[in-house]
Design a protein around this motif. Sequence first.
Motif, mmCIF file in Angstrom:
data_model
loop_
_atom_site.group_PDB
_atom_site.id
_atom_site.type_symbol
_atom_site.label_atom_id
_atom_site.label_comp_id
_atom_site.label_asym_id
_atom_site.label_seq_id
_atom_site.Cartn_x
_atom_site.Cartn_y
_atom_site.Cartn_z
ATOM 1 N N PRO A 67 53.691 -82.955 -35.611
ATOM 2 C CA PRO A 67 51.992 -82.038 -34.603
ATOM 3 C C PRO A 67 53.155 -81.682 -32.483
ATOM 4 O O PRO A 67 52.683 -80.402 -32.911
ATOM 5 C CB PRO A 67 51.495 -83.023 -34.502
ATOM 6 N N ALA A 68 53.308 -82.794 -32.265
ATOM 7 C CA ALA A 68 54.211 -82.264 -31.154
ATOM 8 C C ALA A 68 54.984 -80.939 -31.455
ATOM 9 O O ALA A 68 54.868 -80.348 -30.294
ATOM 10 C CB ALA A 68 55.193 -83.461 -30.775
ATOM 11 N N ILE A 69 55.430 -81.050 -32.053
ATOM 12 C CA ILE A 69 56.751 -79.627 -32.425
ATOM 13 C C ILE A 69 55.682 -77.969 -32.345
ATOM 14 O O ILE A 69 56.145 -77.109 -31.238
ATOM 15 C CB ILE A 69 58.355 -79.698 -33.920
ATOM 16 N N GLY A 70 54.925 -78.473 -33.027
ATOM 17 C CA GLY A 70 54.184 -77.296 -33.229
ATOM 18 C C GLY A 70 52.847 -77.430 -32.136
ATOM 19 O O GLY A 70 52.850 -75.468 -31.682
ATOM 20 N N THR A 71 52.927 -78.157 -31.111
ATOM 21 C CA THR A 71 51.985 -77.788 -30.541
ATOM 22 C C THR A 71 52.822 -77.222 -29.145
ATOM 23 O O THR A 71 52.675 -76.413 -27.916
ATOM 24 C CB THR A 71 51.859 -79.279 -29.591
ATOM 25 N N LEU A 72 54.317 -77.792 -29.073
ATOM 26 C CA LEU A 72 55.513 -76.971 -27.975
ATOM 27 C C LEU A 72 55.269 -75.683 -28.579
ATOM 28 O O LEU A 72 54.739 -74.760 -27.818
ATOM 29 C CB LEU A 72 56.929 -77.556 -28.031
ATOM 30 N N PHE A 73 55.462 -75.862 -29.633
ATOM 31 C CA PHE A 73 55.704 -74.013 -30.042
ATOM 32 C C PHE A 73 55.393 -72.645 -29.584
ATOM 33 O O PHE A 73 55.410 -71.709 -29.489
ATOM 34 C CB PHE A 73 56.652 -73.411 -31.035
ATOM 35 N N GLY A 74 53.624 -73.622 -30.145
ATOM 36 C CA GLY A 74 52.427 -72.864 -29.914
ATOM 37 C C GLY A 74 52.704 -72.235 -28.620
ATOM 38 O O GLY A 74 51.475 -71.275 -28.500
ATOM 39 N N THR A 75 52.612 -72.971 -27.434
ATOM 40 C CA THR A 75 52.132 -73.247 -26.353
ATOM 41 C C THR A 75 53.321 -72.029 -25.170
ATOM 42 O O THR A 75 53.109 -70.819 -24.588
ATOM 43 C CB THR A 75 52.636 -74.435 -25.569
ATOM 44 N N ILE A 76 54.828 -72.243 -26.046
ATOM 45 C CA ILE A 76 55.454 -71.905 -25.410
ATOM 46 C C ILE A 76 55.921 -70.421 -26.042
ATOM 47 O O ILE A 76 57.107 -69.886 -25.326
ATOM 48 C CB ILE A 76 57.298 -72.672 -24.911
ATOM 49 N N GLY A 77 56.129 -70.219 -26.805
ATOM 50 C CA GLY A 77 56.927 -69.385 -27.972
ATOM 51 C C GLY A 77 56.262 -67.445 -27.610
ATOM 52 O O GLY A 77 57.985 -67.064 -27.581
ATOM 53 N N GLU A 78 55.167 -67.160 -26.242
ATOM 54 C CA GLU A 78 55.171 -66.278 -25.748
ATOM 55 C C GLU A 78 56.024 -66.431 -24.939
ATOM 56 O O GLU A 78 56.276 -65.381 -24.046
ATOM 57 C CB GLU A 78 53.870 -65.545 -26.452
ATOM 58 N N HIS A 79 56.576 -66.673 -24.234
ATOM 59 C CA HIS A 79 56.821 -67.318 -23.114
ATOM 60 C C HIS A 79 57.722 -67.701 -22.723
ATOM 61 O O HIS A 79 59.004 -67.212 -21.646
ATOM 62 C CB HIS A 79 56.435 -68.264 -21.775
ATOM 63 N N LEU A 80 59.296 -67.400 -23.951
ATOM 64 C CA LEU A 80 60.416 -67.515 -24.270
ATOM 65 C C LEU A 80 60.598 -66.068 -24.562
ATOM 66 O O LEU A 80 60.524 -64.989 -24.647
ATOM 67 C CB LEU A 80 60.966 -68.175 -25.156
ATOM 68 N N ASP A 81 62.099 -65.815 -24.118
ATOM 69 C CA ASP A 81 63.003 -64.222 -23.739
ATOM 70 C C ASP A 81 63.494 -64.982 -24.945
ATOM 71 O O ASP A 81 64.955 -65.092 -25.267
ATOM 72 C CB ASP A 81 63.822 -64.454 -22.633
ATOM 73 N N GLY A 82 63.308 -64.106 -26.289
ATOM 74 C CA GLY A 82 64.019 -64.391 -27.814
ATOM 75 C C GLY A 82 63.769 -65.479 -28.432
ATOM 76 O O GLY A 82 63.265 -66.521 -28.003
ATOM 77 N N ALA A 83 64.479 -65.256 -29.738
ATOM 78 C CA ALA A 83 63.619 -67.005 -30.301
ATOM 79 C C ALA A 83 64.443 -67.971 -29.805
ATOM 80 O O ALA A 83 65.710 -67.863 -29.242
ATOM 81 C CB ALA A 83 64.704 -66.034 -31.934
ATOM 82 N N PRO A 84 64.481 -69.248 -30.078
ATOM 83 C CA PRO A 84 64.957 -70.488 -29.289
ATOM 84 C C PRO A 84 66.583 -70.659 -30.463
ATOM 85 O O PRO A 84 66.531 -70.246 -31.964
ATOM 86 C CB PRO A 84 63.811 -71.725 -30.502
ATOM 87 N N ASP A 85 67.664 -70.887 -30.554
ATOM 88 C CA ASP A 85 68.206 -70.962 -31.355
ATOM 89 C C ASP A 85 68.449 -72.441 -30.840
ATOM 90 O O ASP A 85 69.276 -73.311 -30.758
ATOM 91 C CB ASP A 85 69.620 -70.715 -29.938
ATOM 92 N N ILE A 86 68.378 -73.398 -32.613
ATOM 93 C CA ILE A 86 68.520 -74.168 -32.969
ATOM 94 C C ILE A 86 69.905 -74.442 -33.655
ATOM 95 O O ILE A 86 70.356 -73.891 -35.268
ATOM 96 C CB ILE A 86 67.214 -74.690 -33.474
ATOM 97 N N LYS A 87 70.712 -75.345 -33.936
ATOM 98 C CA LYS A 87 72.228 -75.869 -34.407
ATOM 99 C C LYS A 87 72.153 -77.010 -34.629
ATOM 100 O O LYS A 87 71.685 -77.750 -34.174
ATOM 101 C CB LYS A 87 73.365 -74.986 -33.749
ATOM 102 N N MET A 88 72.769 -77.270 -36.240
ATOM 103 C CA MET A 88 72.945 -78.970 -36.689
ATOM 104 C C MET A 88 74.529 -78.649 -36.014
ATOM 105 O O MET A 88 74.734 -78.187 -36.853
ATOM 106 C CB MET A 88 72.053 -78.838 -38.101
ATOM 107 N N LEU A 89 74.711 -79.377 -35.383
ATOM 108 C CA LEU A 89 76.276 -80.424 -35.179
ATOM 109 C C LEU A 89 77.075 -81.915 -35.913
ATOM 110 O O LEU A 89 76.084 -82.409 -35.979
ATOM 111 C CB LEU A 89 76.640 -80.188 -33.810
ATOM 112 N N ALA A 90 78.120 -81.165 -36.426
ATOM 113 C CA ALA A 90 78.543 -82.149 -37.020
ATOM 114 C C ALA A 90 80.363 -82.674 -36.317
ATOM 115 O O ALA A 90 80.639 -82.107 -35.105
ATOM 116 C CB ALA A 90 79.422 -81.693 -38.532
ATOM 117 N N PRO A 91 80.558 -83.558 -35.943
ATOM 118 C CA PRO A 91 81.019 -84.736 -34.514
ATOM 119 C C PRO A 91 82.299 -84.108 -35.329
ATOM 120 O O PRO A 91 82.594 -84.805 -35.972
ATOM 121 C CB PRO A 91 80.623 -86.031 -34.701
ATOM 122 N N VAL A 92 83.022 -83.960 -33.960
ATOM 123 C CA VAL A 92 84.605 -84.058 -34.496
ATOM 124 C C VAL A 92 85.131 -85.111 -33.558
ATOM 125 O O VAL A 92 85.761 -84.887 -32.416
ATOM 126 C CB VAL A 92 85.135 -82.120 -33.876
#
Length: 104
Positions: A67-92
């Motif tokens: 729910p917290a993520i749904g609320t967050l993106f529902g609130t900020i979606g139109e206020h972002l300059d482009g889509a979020p960039d989400i990356k899953m990373l593996a440690p080196v």
Amino acid sequence: MPVVVVATMTAKPESVDLVRDACTQAIEAVHGEPGCQLYALHEADRTFVFVEQWADADALQTHSTAPAIGTLFGTIGEHLDGAPDIKMLAPVVAGDPAKGQLRP
């Protein structure tokens, strides 16, 4: 195995305060989600970066529909300059293992 995520979002110039407030309001709820080991917000100019560590892929999957993520993106979606960039990373891991990777 822990999963590290870096999520980067850029706010529209007039929306920086709104995006910051919405992000900080989500943090407490996310910290209470199962498997959350790290959920830390950072900021530079109009860019907001969450550095996250989840206990495993299942915890990350649960977080993505929480729910917290749904609320967050529902609130900020139109206020972002482009889509979020989400990356899953593996440690080196290199050098001192205690300093070369995030740790639970």
